[in-house]
Design a protein around this motif. Structure first.
Motif, PDB file in Angstrom:
ATOM      1  N   GLY A 116       9.539   5.623  -3.993  1.00 53.13           N
ATOM      2  CA  GLY A 116       9.142   7.024  -3.879  1.00 53.13           C
ATOM      3  C   GLY A 116      10.297   7.923  -3.507  1.00 53.13           C
ATOM      4  O   GLY A 116      11.426   7.480  -3.287  1.00 53.13           O
ATOM      5  N   ARG A 140       6.831   1.134   2.328  1.00 53.36           N
ATOM      6  CA  ARG A 140       5.798   1.991   1.740  1.00 53.36           C
ATOM      7  C   ARG A 140       6.153   2.259   0.288  1.00 53.36           C
ATOM      8  O   ARG A 140       7.265   2.668  -0.028  1.00 53.36           O
ATOM      9  CB  ARG A 140       5.689   3.308   2.504  1.00 53.36           C
ATOM     10  N   TRP A 141       5.193   1.999  -0.568  1.00 49.26           N
ATOM     11  CA  TRP A 141       5.354   2.274  -1.995  1.00 49.26           C
ATOM     12  C   TRP A 141       4.534   3.498  -2.367  1.00 49.26           C
ATOM     13  O   TRP A 141       3.522   3.805  -1.731  1.00 49.26           O
ATOM     14  CB  TRP A 141       4.847   1.108  -2.840  1.00 49.26           C
ATOM     15  N   THR A 142       4.960   4.166  -3.429  1.00 49.40           N
ATOM     16  CA  THR A 142       4.189   5.259  -4.005  1.00 49.40           C
ATOM     17  C   THR A 142       3.558   4.750  -5.294  1.00 49.40           C
ATOM     18  O   THR A 142       4.264   4.340  -6.216  1.00 49.40           O
ATOM     19  CB  THR A 142       5.081   6.484  -4.289  1.00 49.40           C
ATOM     20  N   SER A 148       0.101   6.611  -1.328  1.00 48.49           N
ATOM     21  CA  SER A 148       0.990   5.617  -0.715  1.00 48.49           C
ATOM     22  C   SER A 148       0.236   4.348  -0.394  1.00 48.49           C
ATOM     23  O   SER A 148      -0.965   4.380  -0.115  1.00 48.49           O
ATOM     24  CB  SER A 148       1.591   6.169   0.582  1.00 48.49           C
ATOM     25  N   TRP A 150       1.102   0.702   1.957  1.00 49.51           N
ATOM     26  CA  TRP A 150       2.017  -0.093   2.760  1.00 49.51           C
ATOM     27  C   TRP A 150       1.966  -1.530   2.257  1.00 49.51           C
ATOM     28  O   TRP A 150       0.890  -2.087   2.059  1.00 49.51           O
ATOM     29  CB  TRP A 150       1.645  -0.052   4.233  1.00 49.51           C
ATOM     30  N   SER A 176      -1.944  -1.875   4.166  1.00 48.70           N
ATOM     31  CA  SER A 176      -2.258  -0.490   4.527  1.00 48.70           C
ATOM     32  C   SER A 176      -3.272  -0.414   5.665  1.00 48.70           C
ATOM     33  O   SER A 176      -3.118   0.403   6.578  1.00 48.70           O
ATOM     34  CB  SER A 176      -2.788   0.272   3.307  1.00 48.70           C
TER      35      SER A 176
END
Length: 198
Positions: A116, A140-142, A148, A150, A176
């Motif tokens: 991200g 954390r990915w988008t 988002s 986690w 997440s």
């Protein structure tokens, strides 16, 4: 087993032939046929053994494929040379990232873009330093839709027989809910601390 079969064939077949005829020409012809029979029998035995081994490997690969495709985690393999590319992503890729595995195969940089705009680590974690692969990392990915997620990632290096670093294999798990619970605990602790100070 094959050695025993070969030795028994030679001993028993020679005895059988000499008991059938004492004519040298007939014996020579029969020994030629016996030799061809041994060659054909050996070829069939080897073919059977190879087919059995191939079937066993296919069954093992099928078990692994089912395990990987039904796992709740994203499993992947990222090749480093001759050119960087994803060699495998489990179907969980789409649930976790919003992108189907085929999108990663077509664009190897897509995994890194998951980090991200705020930076961080995408997939794979490896950036050129084997220290990247020491312990699980939470990043954390988008997702494709902009939300988002986690993710806890664990990667291991893959080397060939000569020690050349070939690929990275990894597992990514959605954490997440755990991160949200941790954030709520911190917020609650800060709230309680503020009440005590007031």
């Amino acid at each position: 087993a094959f050695l025993v079969f070969g030795a028994l064939w030679i001993i028993l077949s020679d005895r059988a032939l000499t008991s059938l005829t004492s004519d040298p020409e007939t014996l020579t012809s029969l020994q030629t046929y016996k030799g061809w029979a041994f060659v054909v029998g050996t070829a069939l035995l080897i073919l059977f053994m190879v087919m059995r081994e191939v079937r066993a490997r296919e069954e093992q690969e099928e078990r692994f494929r089912r395990l990987a495709e039904n796992a709740p985690d994203l499993i992947y393999r990222f090749r480093l040379s001759p050119s960087s590319a994803f060699e495998y992503l489990s179907p969980m890729a789409e649930a976790l990232t919003g992108y189907p595995p085929e999108a990663f195969y077509q664009d190897p940089e897509l995994g890194r873009e998951l980090a991200g705009p705020e930076g961080g680590s995408g997939m794979p974690l490896y950036t050129g330093d084997l220290q990247d692969l020491k312990a699980p990392q939470v990043v954390r990915w988008t997702r494709r839709d902009g939300t988002s997620v986690w993710v806890e990632q664990q990667e291991v290096p893959v080397f060939d027989a000569d020690g050349n670093f070939l690929a990275v294999e990894g597992i990514a798990r959605d954490v997440s809910q755990r991160k949200d619970a941790e954030a709520r605990i911190v917020e609650q602790a800060e709230y309680e601390r503020s009440l005590l100070v007031s």
